[in-house]
Structures are given as C-alpha cells and as structure tokens.
Design a protein around this motif. Structure first.
Motif, PDB file in Angstrom:
ATOM      1  N   ALA A  10       0.854  -3.605   4.576  1.00  0.00           N
ATOM      2  CA  ALA A  10       2.053  -4.156   5.027  1.00  0.00           C
ATOM      3  C   ALA A  10       2.618  -4.857   3.871  1.00  0.00           C
ATOM      4  CB  ALA A  10       1.771  -5.410   5.906  1.00  0.00           C
ATOM      5  N   ALA A  11       3.800  -4.247   3.407  1.00  0.00           N
ATOM      6  CA  ALA A  11       4.738  -4.765   2.530  1.00  0.00           C
ATOM      7  C   ALA A  11       6.237  -5.212   2.990  1.00  0.00           C
ATOM      8  CB  ALA A  11       4.930  -3.820   1.233  1.00  0.00           C
ATOM      9  N   ILE A  12       6.714  -6.019   2.179  1.00  0.00           N
ATOM     10  CA  ILE A  12       8.093  -6.630   2.543  1.00  0.00           C
ATOM     11  C   ILE A  12       8.973  -6.785   1.533  1.00  0.00           C
ATOM     12  CG2 ILE A  12       7.478  -9.071   2.662  1.00  0.00           C
ATOM     13  CD1 ILE A  12       9.377  -9.354   5.058  1.00  0.00           C
ATOM     14  N   CYS A  13      10.224  -6.338   1.800  1.00  0.00           N
ATOM     15  CA  CYS A  13      11.388  -6.569   0.806  1.00  0.00           C
ATOM     16  C   CYS A  13      11.159  -5.774  -0.580  1.00  0.00           C
ATOM     17  CB  CYS A  13      11.379  -8.078   0.375  1.00  0.00           C
ATOM     18  SG  CYS A  13      13.137  -8.764  -0.420  1.00  0.00           S
ATOM     19  N   HIS A  14      10.782  -6.400  -1.686  1.00  0.00           N
ATOM     20  CA  HIS A  14      10.534  -5.613  -3.015  1.00  0.00           C
ATOM     21  C   HIS A  14       8.996  -5.360  -2.947  1.00  0.00           C
ATOM     22  CE1 HIS A  14      14.396  -7.320  -4.086  1.00  0.00           C
ATOM     23  NE2 HIS A  14      14.190  -6.477  -5.208  1.00  0.00           N
ATOM     24  N   GLY A  15       8.040  -5.680  -1.945  1.00  0.00           N
ATOM     25  CA  GLY A  15       6.784  -5.221  -1.836  1.00  0.00           C
ATOM     26  C   GLY A  15       6.434  -3.840  -2.150  1.00  0.00           C
ATOM     27  N   PRO A  16       7.262  -3.023  -1.257  1.00  0.00           N
ATOM     28  CA  PRO A  16       6.821  -1.485  -1.206  1.00  0.00           C
ATOM     29  C   PRO A  16       7.103  -0.825  -2.677  1.00  0.00           C
ATOM     30  CG  PRO A  16       8.432  -2.118   0.593  1.00  0.00           C
ATOM     31  CD  PRO A  16       8.365  -3.611  -0.295  1.00  0.00           C
ATOM     32  N   TRP A  17       7.458  -1.426  -3.679  1.00  0.00           N
ATOM     33  CA  TRP A  17       7.324  -1.034  -4.799  1.00  0.00           C
ATOM     34  C   TRP A  17       5.705  -0.896  -5.435  1.00  0.00           C
ATOM     35  CZ3 TRP A  17      10.938  -4.486  -8.229  1.00  0.00           C
ATOM     36  CH2 TRP A  17      12.183  -3.889  -8.822  1.00  0.00           C
ATOM     37  N   MET A  18       4.981  -1.545  -4.826  1.00  0.00           N
ATOM     38  CA  MET A  18       3.603  -1.506  -5.094  1.00  0.00           C
ATOM     39  C   MET A  18       3.004  -0.158  -4.169  1.00  0.00           C
ATOM     40  SD  MET A  18       2.002  -3.462  -6.994  1.00  0.00           S
ATOM     41  CE  MET A  18       0.322  -3.637  -6.444  1.00  0.00           C
ATOM     42  N   LEU A  19       3.627   0.374  -3.121  1.00  0.00           N
ATOM     43  CA  LEU A  19       2.922   1.437  -2.555  1.00  0.00           C
ATOM     44  C   LEU A  19       3.588   2.404  -3.259  1.00  0.00           C
ATOM     45  CD1 LEU A  19       4.168   0.364   1.282  1.00  0.00           C
ATOM     46  CD2 LEU A  19       2.135  -0.328  -0.145  1.00  0.00           C
TER      47      LEU A  19
END
Length: 200
Positions: free
Chosen positions: A122-131
């Motif tokens: 699960a990733a939110i906001c700018h977190g999906p950069w890691m994905l």
C-alpha cells in the motif's frame, strides 16, 4: 479497480479479523505527517502490530503544514526488516520521503519482496514512486498525487484519479484526504488474505 469501502458488514468483519496481523511502515525524514500517523494508529487500533522501519533505525521527522512536523521513533532498521515476517507493507508519501527511499536499495528490495510474496502493498500520495522504482506496477491500475502520473505511466502503470485503487495486492491513494478509504482498504485486504491462510 476502485474499492468501495461502504460495505459496513464487510468492514466490521475485517476489523475483527485483522487482530494479530503484522504490518510494516517504511519511511524516512520528510514523510507526510498524517500519511504515516493515521495508518499507524488506526491499524493498531484494529488489532494489528505495526512496526516503523527507517534507514538507520533512528528517529525521523515528518512534514506538516509546509514545515517540519513531529518526530517518530523507529522500531527497526530497513535493512533488518524481512517481508516474511509481515502481512503488509505501507509507504506514506510526502515528497521528500519516497524520493530519498527510492535511493535506498534495501527499501526498494523490501517493496519487491512484498510484491513477490503477494502480500498487501500500500502506498499513498508520493509513495507510489517506490512502486515505480521497484518495477512492480507494469500493467497495474494505480492512483497517486497527480504530479507522479507520468512517472507511474512510464513504469507501465494505468493511472486513474480515484480515492483508493486496489489492483490485486496493490493499494494506492492520492492524498491525506483519502486516508480513511486507504486504511479501510488495507484492513479489508489484509483480513481477506489472512482468512485464506491454513489454520494451524
């Protein structure tokens, strides 16, 4: 697909069944304050054990209202975390946080290990950069902070503007205003996966 968190009966069941789940949050300095603290507190209230891993197992400071926010202590170092010990991995946003984390090879490998294991990611906001950095979203439907759209699409993702998007084991949301739906989606999916585990 976008998740409809309005099914109260399903959510009540999920809250009961998440008791004993183990969830890992990875972050570093500059995490969006609410995007770490809200899931941390809410998932603990729902019965999960939630650990925070930082690059050096040291205290990190959040970002709130365009300034430095509150510190949070780490439970362990990212290098010492093993996805085999957890049911889910949560990545908060904040522009600085994932931008620094994606330069951390151990953090990126945790994301890959989570995806390989089919666990909740699960990733939110700018977190999906890691994905995108971990190369786990090719062909996956996601959402994020709007400025990441091109980056995520270049990584093969199908970007959509939704409060929360669930595609198989990957959950994404756009911003702090989506946190309730984000946490509900994590709870539901973790509960569903744990319900499928063989009884000891």
């Amino acid at each position: 697909m976008a998740l409809d968190p309005s099914n109260e009966t399903r959510q009540d069941d999920s809250e009961r069944r998440i008791e004993g789940a183990r969830i890992l949050i990875i972050a570093t300095h500059g995490f969006e304050q609410s995007e770490l603290m809200v899931p941390l507190r809410a998932l603990r209230e729902r019965g999960a054990r939630v650990d925070v891993a930082t690059p050096d197992a040291e205290t990190i400071r959040g970002w709130k209202d365009k300034n430095w926010g509150d510190p949070i202590d780490a439970d362990l170092a990212i290098a010492d975390a093993r996805m085999a010990d957890y049911d889910a991995l949560v990545i908060p946003g904040g522009q600085m946080n994932p931008d620094m984390l994606r330069m951390n090879t151990q953090a990126v490998e945790l994301v890959r290990a989570c995806e390989r294991g089919g666990k909740v990611l699960a990733a939110i906001c700018h977190g999906p950069w890691m994905l995108a950095e971990a190369d786990v979203i090719d062909g996956v439907q996601v959402t994020s902070w709007p400025s990441l759209t091109v980056d995520l699409e270049n990584a093969g993702a199908i970007w959509t503007d939704e409060t929360v998007v669930v595609d198989d084991n990957i959950i994404t949301s756009r911003n702090p205003g989506d946190l309730d739906a984000f946490v509900d989606a994590i709870t539901t999916l973790v509960a569903e996966q744990r319900a499928e585990l063989p009884v000891a």
